[in-house]
Design an enzyme around this catalytic site. Structure first.
Site, PDB file in Angstrom:
ATOM      1  N   ARG A  82       0.814  -1.236   0.000  1.00 17.15           N
ATOM      2  CA  ARG A  82       0.000   0.000   0.000  1.00 17.15           C
ATOM      3  C   ARG A  82       0.839   1.274   0.000  1.00 17.15           C
ATOM      4  NH1 ARG A  82      -2.719  -3.321   3.490  1.00 17.15           N
ATOM      5  NH2 ARG A  82      -4.590  -4.208   2.566  1.00 17.15           N
ATOM      6  N   LYS A 104       2.884  11.892 -10.281  1.00 18.74           N
ATOM      7  CA  LYS A 104       2.127  10.987 -11.156  1.00 18.74           C
ATOM      8  C   LYS A 104       2.981   9.779 -11.495  1.00 18.74           C
ATOM      9  CE  LYS A 104      -0.889  14.144 -13.663  1.00 18.74           C
ATOM     10  NZ  LYS A 104      -1.237  14.619 -15.001  1.00 18.74           N
ATOM     11  N   GLU A 146       9.496  20.375 -23.429  1.00 19.01           N
ATOM     12  CA  GLU A 146       8.831  20.668 -22.149  1.00 19.01           C
ATOM     13  C   GLU A 146       9.425  21.939 -21.526  1.00 19.01           C
ATOM     14  OE1 GLU A 146       6.221  19.042 -21.318  1.00 19.01           O
ATOM     15  OE2 GLU A 146       6.391  17.035 -22.199  1.00 19.01           O
ATOM     16  N   LYS A 188       7.423  23.268 -11.965  1.00 18.37           N
ATOM     17  CA  LYS A 188       6.569  22.065 -11.919  1.00 18.37           C
ATOM     18  C   LYS A 188       6.080  21.834 -10.488  1.00 18.37           C
ATOM     19  CE  LYS A 188       4.887  17.960 -13.078  1.00 18.37           C
ATOM     20  NZ  LYS A 188       5.048  16.806 -13.920  1.00 18.37           N
ATOM     21  N   GLU A 198      -4.887  17.171  -9.742  1.00 17.52           N
ATOM     22  CA  GLU A 198      -5.395  17.713 -11.005  1.00 17.52           C
ATOM     23  C   GLU A 198      -6.910  17.891 -10.979  1.00 17.52           C
ATOM     24  OE1 GLU A 198      -3.255  15.952 -14.230  1.00 17.52           O
ATOM     25  OE2 GLU A 198      -4.369  17.086 -15.706  1.00 17.52           O
ATOM     26  N   ARG A 203      -3.227  22.549 -12.426  1.00 18.31           N
ATOM     27  CA  ARG A 203      -2.197  21.655 -12.944  1.00 18.31           C
ATOM     28  C   ARG A 203      -2.354  21.424 -14.455  1.00 18.31           C
ATOM     29  NH1 ARG A 203       0.315  16.482  -9.865  1.00 18.31           N
ATOM     30  NH2 ARG A 203       1.714  15.911 -11.523  1.00 18.31           N
ATOM     31  N   ASN A 207      -0.255  21.376 -19.392  1.00 13.25           N
ATOM     32  CA  ASN A 207      -0.546  20.661 -20.637  1.00 13.25           C
ATOM     33  C   ASN A 207      -0.548  21.576 -21.853  1.00 13.25           C
ATOM     34  OD1 ASN A 207      -0.685  18.144 -19.577  1.00 13.25           O
ATOM     35  ND2 ASN A 207      -2.881  18.239 -19.154  1.00 13.25           N
ATOM     36  N   HIS A 210      -0.303  20.183 -25.346  1.00 13.96           N
ATOM     37  CA  HIS A 210      -0.410  18.727 -25.235  1.00 13.96           C
ATOM     38  C   HIS A 210      -1.653  18.126 -25.893  1.00 13.96           C
ATOM     39  CE1 HIS A 210       3.006  19.049 -22.645  1.00 13.96           C
ATOM     40  NE2 HIS A 210       2.997  17.768 -22.350  1.00 13.96           N
ATOM     41  N   HIS A 214      -0.640  15.274 -28.150  1.00 10.41           N
ATOM     42  CA  HIS A 214      -1.009  13.872 -27.917  1.00 10.41           C
ATOM     43  C   HIS A 214      -1.684  13.280 -29.156  1.00 10.41           C
ATOM     44  CE1 HIS A 214      -1.102  14.445 -23.281  1.00 10.41           C
ATOM     45  NE2 HIS A 214       0.010  13.838 -23.642  1.00 10.41           N
ATOM     46  N   HIS A 227       6.882  12.304 -27.930  1.00 13.34           N
ATOM     47  CA  HIS A 227       6.045  13.233 -27.175  1.00 13.34           C
ATOM     48  C   HIS A 227       6.426  14.713 -27.394  1.00 13.34           C
ATOM     49  CE1 HIS A 227       3.472  14.507 -23.944  1.00 13.34           C
ATOM     50  NE2 HIS A 227       4.490  15.086 -23.338  1.00 13.34           N
TER      51      HIS A 227
END
Ligand code: NAD
Ligand code: ZN
Length: 336
Positions: A82, A104, A146, A188, A198, A203, A207, A210, A214, A227
Site C-alpha cells: 500500500r 504521477k 517541455e 513544476k 489535477e 495543474r 498541458n 499537449h 497527444h 512526445h
C-alpha cells in the site's frame, strides 16, 4: 537508516551507465528500455523483486532512469504494501524537468497510454545534470520541448532567457543546464503543489500544447513522432489560436518558431487535420462540442479554457500546417 531495506529499479541503459555509483550492495532490477518497460507485467516483476529482497513498509524504492522507469517503478512503490517510500533519480532532461516531480506514476495498457496509475510523490528527487551528457540528441530534444512549454506557459522572463541561451543549452553547457533544470523543476513543483490531484484546473496548465501534441503522437502510432515533437507542433497551433483570440501577437508566434527550430523541434503538424480529429475526440473531456484547451497569454501564465470550438482549433491547425518545419531538424537544417 542503514537498517531499512532498499531496492533499485533501472533500465538496461541507465544501469550500465550509472549503476556503478550504487556500489556492489544494490543490484538493480532491470526493466526493458522505454515504453516496453511501462507495463503491468513489468510491475508484477518488480513486486517479485521487492519480495525477494524483503522490502518492507519501512523500505525505499529508488528509480534510476528516464520517465519510463520513474513511472513504472513509481507505480510499484505506490502499490507495494500500500505504498513505500520513493526516491527518484531522473537521468533524462524530460524526467529531470517534468516526470520525476509532481507524483504521477503509472503504466500503459494495450487500450492506451498511462491508463493505470497512482499519485505517489517522491520523497526525494536527485537530479544530476552530468547524466544528461550521454543522452541521444533525439531524446534530449523531447525534454527541450517541455522546457519551452514552461517558458511559454508559466514565465515569459524564462522564455526570453531561453532565447538568449538557446545555443549553449543545445550544446549542453553544464551551468546552463543546471539553471534550466532548477527553474523548470521549481515551476513544476509550484504548480503541482497547488493542485496535486489535477482537480482545480491549475495543474492542467502544464498541458500547454499537449492536446494537439497527444493527438499527433497517437495519429502517428507513436512511431513517427515522440512526445516532445508533438508538444512542439501543438504549441505552435495554440499560439496561432491565441493570436486569433487576441491573447498573443504575431511576434510571439515568430519567437516560438525560432526557439523551437533552434532546438531542432518541429514547428508544424506532420499530417492533415482529418487524421488527428478522431484522436482529439477520443479524449472524453473534448466530447461535448467545445474543447478543453490551454491558451497562452501575453505577459502572464497560460489559462485552461473550456470554450474553444473545434472549427476555431481547425482554423489555427490548418494555418500552422501551411507554415514552418514539418520534420525535426538540426541547427544546420540537416535531418537529425
Ligand atoms: N509522470 C509524469 O508526470 C510524466 C510526465 C511526462 C512524461 N512522463 C512519461 O515519461 C516517459 C518518457 O520519459 P523519457 O523521455 O525520460 O524517456 P525514457 O525513460 O523512455 O528514456 C528514453 C531513452 O533514454 C535512455 N536513457 C535514459 N537516461 C539516459 C542517459 N542519461 N543517457 C543515455 N540514455 C539514457 C533510456 O534507456 C531510454 O532508452 C513517457 O512514458 C511519459 O509518459 C511522465
Ligand atoms: Zn509532456
Amino acid at each position: 537508516s542503514p537498517a531499512d531495506s532498499c531496492a533499485v529499479v533501472a533500465d538496461e541503459m541507465t544501469a550500465s551507465l550509472f549503476g556503478g555509483s550504487l556500489g556492489s550492495v544494490c543490484q538493480p532490477f532491470l526493466l526493458p528500455r522505454g515504453e516496453e518497460g511501462k507495463t503491468l507485467s513489468s510491475v508484477a516483476k518488480i513486486y517479485s523483486f521487492l519480495g525477494e529482497h524483503s522490502v518492507d513498509r519501512s523500505g525505499t524504492l529508488l528509480a534510476l532512469g528516464g520517465g519510463a522507469v520513474g513511472d513504472a517503478a513509481g507505480f510499484a512503490a505506490a502499490t507495494w504494501l500500500r505504498g513505500i517510500r520513493l526516491v527518484q533519480c531522473p537521468t533524462t532532461l524530460l524526467a529531470q524537468v517534468d516526470s520525476s516531480i509532481g507524483g504521477k506514476t503509472g503504466v500503459n495498457l494495450p487500450e492506451g497510454k498511462n491508463l493505470v496509475g497512482a499519485f505517489h510523490p517522491a520523497e526525494w528527487v536527485f537530479a544530476d545534470i552530468d547524466c544528461l551528457a550521454s543522452q541521444k540528441d533525439e531524446d534530449f530534444r523531447q525534454g527541450l520541448a517541455e522546457v519551452v512549454k514552461y517558458g511559454a506557459g508559466e514565465d515569459w522572463g524564462f522564455f526570453s532567457w531561453l532565447e538568449e541561451n538557446a545555443l549553449g543549452i543545445l550544446r549542453r553547457s553544464p551551468s546552463l543546464l543546471e539553471e534550466v533544470v532548477g527553474r523548470c523543476a521549481g515551476m513544476k513543483l509550484a504548480v503541482a503543489a497547488r493542485d496535486e490531484r489535477e482537480r482545480r484546473g491549475v495543474r492542467a496548465r502544464l498541458n500547454l500544447g499537449h492536446t494537439v501534441g497527444h493527438a499527433l503522437e497517437a495519429a502517428g502510432g507513436y512511431e513517427t513522432w515522440k512526445h516532445g515533437d508533438g508538444v512542439a507542433a501543438g504549441m505552435m497551433v495554440v499560439f496561432r489560436l491565441a493570436c486569433r483570440l487576441g491573447e498573443l501577437d504575431e511576434g510571439h508566434i515568430t519567437r516560438l518558431e525560432r526557439l523551437l527550430k533552434s532546438f531542432g523541434l518541429p514547428t508544424r503538424p506532420d499530417r492533415p487535420w482529418n487524421e488527428i480529429v478522431p484522436f482529439l475526440l477520443r479524449d472524453k473531456k473534448n466530447l461535448r462540442g467545445s474543447l478543453r484547451l490551454v491558451i497562452p497569454r501575453r505577459g502572464t501564465s497560460c489559462e485552461l479554457r473550456r470554450d474553444i470550438s473545434l472549427p476555431l482549433l481547425r482554423e489555427a491547425y490548418e494555418k500552422t500546417a501551411l507554415k514552418g518545419e514539418g520534420t525535426p531538424c538540426a541547427l544546420d537544417g540537416k535531418p537529425l
